[in-house]
Design a protein around this motif. Structure first.
Motif, PDB file in Angstrom:
ATOM      1  N   GLY A   1       0.845  -1.182   0.000  1.00 46.26           N
ATOM      2  CA  GLY A   1       0.000   0.000   0.000  1.00 46.26           C
ATOM      3  C   GLY A   1       0.885   1.238   0.000  1.00 46.26           C
ATOM      4  O   GLY A   1       1.731   1.404  -0.885  1.00 46.26           O
ATOM      5  N   GLU A   2       0.699   2.115   0.991  1.00 47.80           N
ATOM      6  CA  GLU A   2       1.532   3.316   1.100  1.00 47.80           C
ATOM      7  C   GLU A   2       2.668   3.129   2.117  1.00 47.80           C
ATOM      8  O   GLU A   2       3.353   4.093   2.468  1.00 47.80           O
ATOM      9  N   THR A   3       2.866   1.905   2.567  1.00 48.15           N
ATOM     10  CA  THR A   3       3.893   1.630   3.566  1.00 48.15           C
ATOM     11  C   THR A   3       5.166   1.118   2.906  1.00 48.15           C
ATOM     12  O   THR A   3       5.126   0.135   2.156  1.00 48.15           O
ATOM     13  N   LEU A   4       6.271   1.795   3.189  1.00 46.98           N
ATOM     14  CA  LEU A   4       7.577   1.337   2.720  1.00 46.98           C
ATOM     15  C   LEU A   4       8.154   0.390   3.752  1.00 46.98           C
ATOM     16  O   LEU A   4       8.337   0.744   4.915  1.00 46.98           O
ATOM     17  N   ASN A   5       8.403  -0.837   3.338  1.00 45.76           N
ATOM     18  CA  ASN A   5       9.013  -1.838   4.206  1.00 45.76           C
ATOM     19  C   ASN A   5      10.475  -2.016   3.844  1.00 45.76           C
ATOM     20  O   ASN A   5      10.803  -2.168   2.661  1.00 45.76           O
ATOM     21  N   ILE A   6      11.333  -1.998   4.842  1.00 51.37           N
ATOM     22  CA  ILE A   6      12.745  -2.329   4.651  1.00 51.37           C
ATOM     23  C   ILE A   6      13.122  -3.244   5.810  1.00 51.37           C
ATOM     24  O   ILE A   6      12.986  -2.868   6.982  1.00 51.37           O
ATOM     25  N   VAL A   7      13.578  -4.433   5.487  1.00 53.58           N
ATOM     26  CA  VAL A   7      13.922  -5.419   6.513  1.00 53.58           C
ATOM     27  C   VAL A   7      15.293  -5.990   6.205  1.00 53.58           C
ATOM     28  O   VAL A   7      15.573  -6.395   5.060  1.00 53.58           O
ATOM     29  N   ALA A   8      16.140  -6.011   7.217  1.00 57.12           N
ATOM     30  CA  ALA A   8      17.463  -6.637   7.110  1.00 57.12           C
ATOM     31  C   ALA A   8      17.464  -7.879   7.989  1.00 57.12           C
ATOM     32  O   ALA A   8      17.134  -7.807   9.179  1.00 57.12           O
ATOM     33  N   THR A   9      17.816  -9.008   7.416  1.00 52.80           N
ATOM     34  CA  THR A   9      17.794 -10.277   8.128  1.00 52.80           C
ATOM     35  C   THR A   9      19.069 -11.044   7.835  1.00 52.80           C
ATOM     36  O   THR A   9      19.480 -11.143   6.668  1.00 52.80           O
ATOM     37  N   GLY A  10      19.690 -11.591   8.893  1.00 56.00           N
ATOM     38  CA  GLY A  10      20.898 -12.378   8.697  1.00 56.00           C
ATOM     39  C   GLY A  10      21.781 -12.337   9.924  1.00 56.00           C
ATOM     40  O   GLY A  10      21.333 -11.945  11.011  1.00 56.00           O
ATOM     41  N   PRO A  11      23.045 -12.716   9.783  1.00 55.30           N
ATOM     42  CA  PRO A  11      23.968 -12.645  10.918  1.00 55.30           C
ATOM     43  C   PRO A  11      24.093 -11.195  11.401  1.00 55.30           C
ATOM     44  O   PRO A  11      24.289 -10.283  10.593  1.00 55.30           O
ATOM     45  N   GLN A  12      23.980 -10.988  12.700  1.00 54.68           N
ATOM     46  CA  GLN A  12      23.993  -9.625  13.223  1.00 54.68           C
ATOM     47  C   GLN A  12      25.238  -8.860  12.820  1.00 54.68           C
ATOM     48  O   GLN A  12      25.168  -7.663  12.498  1.00 54.68           O
ATOM     49  N   VAL A  13      26.382  -9.517  12.816  1.00 52.12           N
ATOM     50  CA  VAL A  13      27.621  -8.810  12.484  1.00 52.12           C
ATOM     51  C   VAL A  13      27.692  -8.449  11.007  1.00 52.12           C
ATOM     52  O   VAL A  13      28.598  -7.724  10.589  1.00 52.12           O
ATOM     53  N   HIS A  14      26.740  -8.933  10.209  1.00 50.53           N
ATOM     54  CA  HIS A  14      26.693  -8.560   8.795  1.00 50.53           C
ATOM     55  C   HIS A  14      25.545  -7.625   8.453  1.00 50.53           C
ATOM     56  O   HIS A  14      25.545  -7.037   7.363  1.00 50.53           O
ATOM     57  N   VAL A  15      24.557  -7.475   9.352  1.00 51.24           N
ATOM     58  CA  VAL A  15      23.410  -6.628   9.014  1.00 51.24           C
ATOM     59  C   VAL A  15      23.199  -5.455   9.966  1.00 51.24           C
ATOM     60  O   VAL A  15      22.487  -4.506   9.628  1.00 51.24           O
ATOM     61  N   MET A  16      23.832  -5.479  11.155  1.00 46.16           N
ATOM     62  CA  MET A  16      23.529  -4.429  12.132  1.00 46.16           C
ATOM     63  C   MET A  16      23.926  -3.040  11.657  1.00 46.16           C
ATOM     64  O   MET A  16      23.304  -2.049  12.035  1.00 46.16           O
ATOM     65  N   ALA A  17      24.931  -2.953  10.799  1.00 41.62           N
ATOM     66  CA  ALA A  17      25.398  -1.646  10.341  1.00 41.62           C
ATOM     67  C   ALA A  17      24.507  -1.034   9.266  1.00 41.62           C
ATOM     68  O   ALA A  17      24.683   0.135   8.904  1.00 41.62           O
ATOM     69  N   PHE A  18      23.531  -1.777   8.753  1.00 46.40           N
ATOM     70  CA  PHE A  18      22.614  -1.214   7.761  1.00 46.40           C
ATOM     71  C   PHE A  18      21.816  -0.033   8.320  1.00 46.40           C
ATOM     72  O   PHE A  18      21.473   0.899   7.590  1.00 46.40           O
ATOM     73  N   GLU A  19      21.484  -0.076   9.604  1.00 53.53           N
ATOM     74  CA  GLU A  19      20.474   0.821  10.178  1.00 53.53           C
ATOM     75  C   GLU A  19      20.689   2.292   9.850  1.00 53.53           C
ATOM     76  O   GLU A  19      19.820   2.953   9.256  1.00 53.53           O
ATOM     77  N   ILE A  20      21.818   2.845  10.237  1.00 55.51           N
ATOM     78  CA  ILE A  20      22.027   4.296  10.077  1.00 55.51           C
ATOM     79  C   ILE A  20      22.060   4.669   8.604  1.00 55.51           C
ATOM     80  O   ILE A  20      21.526   5.709   8.197  1.00 55.51           O
TER      81      ILE A  20
END
Length: 407
Positions: A106-125
């Motif tokens: 709909g009008e909602t933008l979804n962004i999801v990062a899934t995987g090993p924390q040491v490989h995905v945690m830096a996506f956030e900022i």
């Protein structure tokens, strides 16, 4: 997809310092943790963020092509609390595109990062900076920059007036930039931080942005965020003990460096119940990020008095929705009792006369289990599992704000 303008992110240093400090600690202690981070917009934007989907995906493609440059690794390695094996990890690190997905509902933008924390945690900022900058590129740039410069000049004049207006207090007023995640743009953040560093150096003491800290010869500021403590809710320790285990691991990792503890993962009262004399002596101070800052500060001062610790040897860092006025008011209230620091984010790097986005990207699962924070501000609580939230409230004796309101 094609990026029409220069990519939003061109350096992997263009993020908050606490991403690196948490990253190192979790890599050393829990490198196998699997997680999910989810993007959420908490307010209603001027137009649906789904209109940015193609551009967001193109930016994520560009982000996943970046690597740390030699000079960037040298800078991170020059920070005394960063270890050589972590720098070796960063030397070979590259974001994996299959760990992050963006789509529209709909009008909602979804962004999801899934995987090993040491490989995905830096996506956030990076994701937050990307969405924000793409969103504001549709505004009238000349008008926004003109208004932003006017407001920036007013802020600097206001801070400079402190020297004439403020009564002498025991501890100095110190201001930091915490504005990466919700900035108007990367170039605008650089202009703001440069102006504050050049014109208010007596009070402006650093930035959370590692790239700007390096380029402008400023102190990089940051220790831990909620995701670090939340992760420990799913690491096999008794839930009641997750904060104590997270703080203990932090102490063992940094041995006296980076000593500001975040207090509101399950609320200030529950935090103080865990923050005994041992931790109170080992940590340099506390960070406020939700709830009434005055009530929080008075509770913290009372806790130090109870432990017979002179609060003037400690530091409170305030970072919840501040502007210059609220920071100065808090300084006048607490400046004779404790060392202070004020991290200003949105109101420093995105005060352009435009409606701001309230966007976050938070950890919601770790090792297949829900994790949550019970913020002292109910609107900041983020968890999609009501059963776990209820259990967390029960374990830490935190009342349900909805139930309290109904009563």
């Amino acid at each position: 997809m094609r990026i029409q303008d220069k990519p939003v992110i061109t350096s992997l240093l263009d993020t908050d310092l606490y991403k690196f400090t948490m990253w190192q600690a979790l890599l050393h202690r829990h490198p196998q943790t699997q997680v999910e981070y989810r993007f959420v917009c908490r307010n209603r934007p001027e137009y649906p963020l789904t209109e940015l989907l193609d551009e967001v995906n193109a930016e994520l493609d560009a982000l996943c092509s970046l690597r740390f440059a030699k000079d960037e690794l040298e800078y991170i390695g020059s920070l005394r609390f960063m270890r050589s094996d972590f720098i070796d990890f960063l030397r070979i690190f590259q974001f994996q595109r299959n760990f992050i997905r963006a789509w529209a509902e709909g009008e909602t933008l979804n962004i999801v990062a899934t995987g090993p924390q040491v490989h995905v945690m830096a996506f956030e900022i990076f994701v937050l900076a990307i969405v924000n900058e793409l969103y504001f590129r549709r505004a009238d740039q000349a008008a926004a920059i003109a208004e932003g410069r006017k407001r920036l000049a007013d802020k600097i004049t206001h801070v400079q007036a402190l020297a004439k207006e403020a009564k002498p207090l025991r501890n100095p007023f110190e201001l930091f930039d915490f504005g990466v995640r919700r900035r108007f743009s990367g170039p605008w953040q650089r202009e703001v931080v440069t102006a504050f560093a050049e014109q208010t150096s007596q009070w402006f003491k650093g930035t959370s942005n590692v790239l700007l800290a390096r380029d402008l010869n400023l102190v990089p500021i940051g220790t831990m965020a909620h995701e670090y403590l939340q992760t420990y809710q799913a690491l096999g320790v008794r839930l009641r003990d997750f904060q104590k285990q997270a703080l203990e691991d932090w102490v063992q990792e940094y041995r006296g460096d980076l000593g500001i503890a975040l207090t509101d993962t399950v609320g200030m009262d529950a935090f103080l119940a865990d923050f005994d004399l041992y931790f109170a002596k080992l940590f340099d101070g506390l960070r406020h990020d939700s709830g009434d800052p005055y009530a929080w500060g008075e509770k913290a001062l009372a806790h130090y008095r109870k432990l017979r610790i002179d609060a003037n040897t400690k530091r409170f860092v305030f970072s919840d929705g501040l502007n210059v006025d609220t920071a100065l008011a808090l300084y006048h209230h607490f400046g004779d009792h404790v060392q202070l620091g004020f991290g200003i984010g949105t109101q420093l790097t995105n005060d352009m006369g435009l409606k701001q986005l309230n966007i976050v990207m938070k950890i919601v699962h770790a090792n297949g289990q829900p994790v949550a924070k019970l913020s002292d501000s109910p609107g900041k609580t983020m968890c999609d599992d009501e059963t776990f939230l209820a259990y967390l409230r029960q374990v830490f004796n935190v009342p349900d704000p909805v139930a309290t309101t109904k009563e």
